[in-house]
Structure formats: C-alpha cells, structure tokens
Scaffold this active site. Structure first.
Site, PDB file in Angstrom:
ATOM      1  N   ASP A   1     125.919  60.118  47.304  1.00 29.61           N
ATOM      2  CA  ASP A   1     124.888  59.060  47.279  1.00 29.61           C
ATOM      3  C   ASP A   1     123.905  59.498  47.926  1.00 29.61           C
ATOM      4  O   ASP A   1     123.943  60.575  48.480  1.00 29.61           O
ATOM      5  CB  ASP A   1     125.404  57.550  47.721  1.00 29.61           C
ATOM      6  CG  ASP A   1     124.781  56.428  47.069  1.00 29.61           C
ATOM      7  OD1 ASP A   1     123.498  56.819  46.733  1.00 29.61           O
ATOM      8  OD2 ASP A   1     125.023  55.478  47.066  1.00 29.61           O
TER       9      ASP A   1
HETATM   10  C1  NOJ Z   1     121.475  54.364  46.842  1.00 25.56           C
HETATM   11  C2  NOJ Z   1     122.530  53.652  46.139  1.00 25.56           C
HETATM   12  O1  NOJ Z   1     123.674  53.479  46.766  1.00 25.56           O
HETATM   13  C3  NOJ Z   1     122.774  54.346  44.843  1.00 25.56           C
HETATM   14  O2  NOJ Z   1     123.626  53.547  44.025  1.00 25.56           O
HETATM   15  C4  NOJ Z   1     121.620  54.720  43.944  1.00 25.56           C
HETATM   16  O3  NOJ Z   1     122.253  55.260  42.685  1.00 25.56           O
HETATM   17  C5  NOJ Z   1     121.180  55.630  44.591  1.00 25.56           C
HETATM   18  N1  NOJ Z   1     120.465  55.295  45.926  1.00 25.56           N
HETATM   19  C6  NOJ Z   1     119.656  56.186  43.824  1.00 25.56           C
HETATM   20  O4  NOJ Z   1     118.606  55.544  43.901  1.00 25.56           O
END
Ligand code: NOJ
Length: 732
Positions: free
Chosen positions: A277
């Site tokens: 993530d």
């Molecule tokens: C953080 C989030 O937890 C995730 O779900 C997302 O895809 C990413 N940011 C990218 O924006």
C-alpha cells in the site's frame, strides 16, 4: 419496434468497434507457457537496476520524474488520468532501452467519469449482475483514458461502522462479500483494467474501528470471514493484490510471509504480483520491525511484496541489498517475473498507446448512465415507511426539500478527468419537479452553508419552508471529511448541526422523509422513532438524485437491502447477524444473561433487511432430499409471493444453522440469495443449490471442518428469515 432496435444497434457499431476492448484474463495452456518463455528471455536481458525498476511504482504529482521511465528505473505509475499525460509517460517508455510497457494504476473505486454508488451502496443492491456492469463501465472509461490497472475491488469485510472505509467494501458478510468481489473483478477486467483485491488481509478488523490500527484475528475467523472474498476475487481472475497497512496478529501485513507467500502463492497458487500500500514498506520501521528503509525493503521483498507503491524504498535500496548478498538475486527475479508475467497476460506489450482524441467518446455514455441510474435505485434501502407515507401521495400539493446535499455543490461536482468539462448533475428538487404533477409546489432550502452540515446558513428559512409544506424531504448525511480513509468516528450520529435541524423539522409536525447519504450505517435510533420514512443511500453517484426521486415518487419500487447491520447505539459495535450463540442467551432480560443493561442486543436494522412498496411472503420451504452426503448437493425451494399492490423486486435469502457440531456455529449464515422481480399477486418457486462443502467452517489450524448432523435452513427477506426446512448432513 424490432427494426428500430436493430437500426439503433447498427448505428452504435462503428463507435463500439473503435473502442473494442479486450477483456483481461489469465491466458492458459500454450499461450501461458509462451509467456513464461518470454519472461525468461526478458529477465536475462535486464540489468539489476532495470529489474528493480519494474518494482518501482511512482505517482503523478510533485517530484514525479519521467526520466526514471526512460532510464528503466520505473515500471509502474499511478494517478495519471488525463489521456495526454498518459500518452506522455507511454512515450517515455519508447525511449527506454527495453521498452517494457508501464502498468498504469488508479483508485477507480466506484467510477471514472460516470460515477456509480459507493461500493457499499452497490452491495446494498444485492444484484451481482448490476454490480458487474458498474465495474465494467468504470473499467471501460478508465481504460479509454489509458489506465490499465485499478486498486479495486476493496474486499475487506468489516463489522465496525466506526471504520470510515466500510464505504469501499461490501459490508459484514463473507458470502455476500465474495459474490460482490467476484462480480466486481469480472466487470473491471472485462472493461480493460487489471484488478487489485485489497487489503490483504484483515484491514477491516482494525481495533476500535480506528484506521490503520492493529488487527487480531483467530485463524478460524481469518479463513471463514476475511479471506473468502479475496479467494473469490482471485478465482474470478484478479491479476494483482495489495497488502494492507495493518499488523495482523503482530505481523505487519506488508511483511507477512505466511499470508503473502505461504498462503497466497503456495496454497492458492496465485501467479500475479502483490503491491504494497502507499508507503507501507517504509512504515515497517514505524511498526517496529525494521531499523531503516534498507531493512524494510529487504523484509517486504522476502515476505512477498513485489511492488513498492510510492515509498521509493525498493528504488533506493534493493539493488544495494542484492549486491550485499542480503537479498538473493533469485528472490528479486521472482518478484520481477510476477510483474512481467502480469504485463504479458494483460497484453500490454502489443497494446497501442492511448489515443487522446478518441478517449472522450467513451466517457459518460448513455449506457453507463443507465447503469448508474439503476445501480443508484437498487442500492437505496427503504428502512422505514410509517403509514405508507411513501410513495408521495396524490394529496400532497407541496414538498419542502431541505438540506444542502439535495443540490450538489459546485466544487463537489465530479470533474471529468478525461478533460470533458463538468457534467450537469441533477438536483433533488429538479428531479422531483420533473416527476411530480405540475400542480405540486417544490420549495428548496439548503439550511447549511455546505454539504457537510457543520454550519447553518439559514436554519429558520428551512423550518419556515417545512412548516409551509405538506411533506418534508430532508436530505442529510455524511460528506466532506466525515467518511472514507482516515475518517474513523466514535460517534455515529449525523455530523455537525444536522440532528438539531432534523429535530426542528420534526417539531413542525409535518411528516418528514429522511433521505440519508452516508458512507456507513449511522445510529438512526432517534430518527427511527420520529421521522415518517427513512431512505438510506450510500452516495449514489452521478445519477443519485434522479434515482432518489424515482423512489420517492413511486416510479421505482425500492429493493435495496442492508449489507451491514445498523447499530442502535455505538456501544453495541461490533453488532452483526452471524454471531455465535452464547451459553447465556437473552430470554427474559434478567441478570446473568448475555445482554446489555441499557440497550437491546439486536441492531436497529438487521443484515438483509429492506422495505418495498410491496410485501413478500414465503411458503413451502422444502428440500429435494432429506439427507445430504458430505460431498453432495441438495436443492432447496421456496414459494415467494408478492402479496402487495405493486410490482417489485425481492431479495430472497437463504440462511443455515447447524445447531450441534464439533465447533460452535453461528446462529445464522447466509449461503445464497436471489433478486427477483415479481408482479403484484405473483407467486414464484425459487430454487437454491446447497453444496455440503459450503456448510463447513475452519478450525484454528486453518483446516476445513464439515460435521455430519442436522442443518436448519431458513428462507426469507432478511437475516430474520422465518420459512424453515432442514436437511441431515450424512457421512456418506
Ligand atoms: C492508500 C489506500 O489504503 C489504498 O487503498 C489506495 O489504493 C492507495 N492509498 C492509493 O491511492
């Protein structure tokens, strides 16, 4: 009529052909083998730095350096949505030595140019076919703009509405969650974007509902509740996955080898790649399992994280770790292999670059809008309708629409990422005007300065408008910073000054219809006792307000069902339908029973519940055989009647309970559902196929356990289903 239809279809053809989009799917057999050979050959030609480059995901914005694409140091990008900008990064690839195409990612969570309801609202439709189409159009629009990868579906199960991200998931149930996960995966990939079921795994169990917080999940529950939607998404062909931010049972998900490698690759045979993530590799330092970024990079890679999202940690440290012998080249090669494999299976090496002149033609098409409207209608849940106040009756000559949410704010109008300018989103007053007879006066008062409902603009004007009308429609809820990522709440009431307004509106004595637009189930206990009707929507997207007006005026008979229990009070959380029995069940509300002193046990609105303008009855629940061998199936049937005055859709649900088994079993478990349209007075026999293997649970070793014994089967329109039959699970 038929001729006209054919002519219309023919007219559509040239445009459709111009955008012919290959559905993304794993290749099989010889094609898959040929891809492995190509990956081998390419790997042999790559330098250490070029290999690391394939694992480096960077995003549009400050500091983005397209030079890293040219030098082979970046294999993936995110947040590029303007076709001309996508083309620029694709051109940079052509200037690189190996010309390995980019994977281009985006959180196309519930739409790209056309917006569909929030995923929780889509799940509330209990209509997998419609959910698949919403994902398809999202993928189709995104891929027309050059995006080829989406960070969706989020398949995290959650029993905690304090957690702001419940809006991205499908609610509290593993079965519904799995059906939705599969539908969304199919839809996106049919639309041309590879999917990323996330967040692997357990993110939805954040302690206290506080985002990013630790989770503690017993193995049995991991397998029975949190993992099934991931498995469903992979079985549906998902090509990548995203690891979670949280620590699971003390091991950060970004360094969790047991999950990422042993289970996902080993046991499940997943061949795609896993991304971290946003910055979660460097966060391993903060989790306290890495001294510095180099160690974090090493631990993540060796656990099974192939791609570093926005952390710049692999880019900076991985080559050094390999040179120092701390990361074997073989481990790096495996990660790169998985990324290249996905790129080949996606067909990226043959795909032409995006054509910015063509992209706009596929945005906001009539087909996508029609799906958005239907998804918004079917995802709205009628929670209360005292005295049949809805649909709006003929005698109503004036309606006061109250609340800034009823009219989309200028700055909240979805901007068109493909550069088409702003769309017009219909307001609720206008949508009602279009549908109600000309003689019905529609007044509108925003009451608040903004959608958020945190500050009054003119409360008195709103109350005056309400007092002067026959019917009040108050559109309230959560917006702005109150929902989504990092929006955990300990109070689940209407944010800001909205409750104060609602009480003042009710005090006028006029019937109040509360239309809610939220990101989660709120605590609606007061409203459930004081307002005439409650229509729950979860931000319905581009067509939200026309859909709401269709329901209020009776053009559409509501059919949404609760995907996540609505608590009576925050203190009940977690409150969910498939609880285990206790040794002290509630019987007569006396001490030493498993009850609260100051609150009832059950939620305000249970899982699966939702009203219709019709009434459905269930009879003759029956099974095709009285016993079911452990490896067999049985057909369960029930006669469902629309006993109401209007045609309408019913969500017929099948739950089971095994009263005696080797492990304590939930009081109810959803094992099937069907959404059917029934005419007034119509009776239809619905048939469900129940597989004995569906009836087991997992033990603490992660083994599936199916016990012989009696299984109760309940059929009905919610988790309180009452029509009952049973089957005997037998060893042979
Ligand atoms: C953080 C989030 O937890 C995730 O779900 C997302 O895809 C990413 N940011 C990218 O924006």
């Amino acid at each position: 009529m038929l001729l006209r239809l054919v002519a219309a279809l023919l007219l559509c053809l040239p445009a459709a052909a111009a955008f012919a989009q290959q559905p993304l799917a794993w290749k099989t057999g010889r094609e898959a083998q040929a891809i492995e050979r190509k990956v081998d050959a390419l790997l042999k030609r790559m330098t250490l730095e070029e290999k690391v480059g394939q694992l480096h995901l960077s995003g549009r914005g400050d500091g983005f350096d397209a030079g890293q694409i040219r030098s082979g140091d970046m294999g993936a990008v995110m947040n590029f949505v303007v076709p001309a900008e996508v083309l620029a990064v694709q051109k940079a690839v052509r200037e690189s030595r190996l010309k390995i195409p980019l994977i281009i990612g985006l959180d196309a969570v519930h739409g790209f140019s056309t917006y569909f309801p929030l995923p929780l609202g889509q799940a509330a439709s209990w209509n997998p076919g419609l959910i698949e189409q919403a994902a398809y159009w999202t993928g189709r629009e995104a891929s027309a703009a050059g995006v080829n990868w989406t960070f969706a579906p989020m398949v995290d199960i959650s029993r905690d509405p304090r957690w702001g991200r419940v809006l991205e998931g499908a609610g509290e149930d593993a079965y519904l969650g799995s059906v939705v996960a599969a539908a969304r995966t199919h839809g996106y990939q049919r639309g041309g974007v590879a999917t990323t079921p996330k967040h692997f795994v357990g993110y939805g169990a954040a302690e206290g509902g506080r985002d990013y917080n630790s989770t503690w999940i017993p193995t049995s529950q991991l397998f029975d509740l949190y993992l099934p939607p991931f498995k469903a998404s992979f079985d549906a062909g998902a090509m990548t996955a995203m690891a979670a931010f949280n620590a699971l049972n003390g091991v950060p998900a970004t360094a969790n080898k047991a999950m990422l490698t042993d289970l996902l690759r080993g046991k499940w045979g997943f061949r795609g790649f896993v991304t971290s993530d946003f910055g979660s590799i460097t966060e391993l330092r903060l989790h306290g399992i890495a001294r510095d970024d180099a160690e974090a990079a090493r631990k993540a890679l060796l656990a099974g994280i192939d791609m570093d999202m926005m952390g710049d940690v692999y880019h900076k440290h991985l080559a050094g770790e390999v040179r120092a012998g701390r990361v074997p080249m073989k481990a790096l090669d495996e990660a790169v292999r998985r990324v290249l494999r996905v790129k080949y299976h996606m067909g990226l090496f043959e795909k032409p670059d995006v054509d910015p002149s063509q992209a706009p033609k596929l945005m906001q098409t009539a087909e996508a809008s029609a799906v958005a409207l239907q998804a918004a209608r079917e995802g709205a849940i009628l929670l209360r309708n005292a005295d049949g106040i809805l649909p709006i009756r003929e005698g109503v000559k004036s309606v006061a629409v109250i609340g800034a949410m009823a009219v989309p704010e200028e700055e909240r109008v979805w901007t068109d990422p493909a550069g088409l300018g702003r769309r017009k989103i219909t307001s609720l007053p206008d949508a009602l005007r279009e549908r109600l007879p000309a003689g019905v006066a529609i007044a509108y008062q925003p009451a608040f300065t903004r959608n958020c409902g945190t500050e009054f603009a003119d409360k008195e004007a709103a109350i005056r408008a309400a007092a002067a009308a026959d019917l009040v429609v108050a559109m309230l809820g959560e917006d702005c910073e109150f929902m989504g990522e990092a929006a955990s709440r300990t109070k689940l009431d209407l944010p800001g000054v909205q409750q104060e307004l609602l009480e003042a509106l009710v005090a006028t004595g006029k019937p109040v219809v509360l239309v809610l637009q939220t990101g989660r189930p709120l605590v609606l206990t007061w409203a459930s006792e004081h307002v005439a009707a409650i229509l729950q929507t979860f931000h319905g997207g581009t067509e939200a307000r026309p859909a709401i007006a269709d329901i209020l005026t009776g053009r559409y008979n509501p059919s949404g069902r609760v995907p996540m229990s609505f608590p009576r009070s925050v203190g009940q959380i977690p409150v969910y339908y498939n609880q285990l029995p206790t040794g002290r069940p509630e019987k007569i509300r006396q001490r030493y029973e498993s009850i609260y002193m100051d609150e009832r046990n059950e939620p305000l609105y249970p899982f699966g519940f939702g009203l219709s303008y019709s009434r459905f009855t269930y009879a003759n629940a029956r099974v095709s055989a009285s016993s079911l061998p452990l490896s067999g199936t049985v057909e369960v049937s029930v006669d469902v009647t629309n006993a109401g005055p209007l045609e309408g859709q019913e969500v017929a649900q099948l739950y089971i309970r095994q009263p005696v088994a080797s492990l304590s079993r939930p009081l109810r478990e959803l094992k099937g559902f069907q959404k059917v349209m029934l005419k007034a007075g119509e009776t239809r026999t619905l048939r469900f196929r129940l597989d004995a293997r569906q009836l087991g649970v997992h033990d603490e070793q992660g083994r599936s356990v199916v016990d012989p014994g009696e299984v109760e089967i309940y059929l009905g329109g919610s988790s309180r289903a009452e029509a009952k039959t049973q089957v005997l699970l037998t060893k042979t």
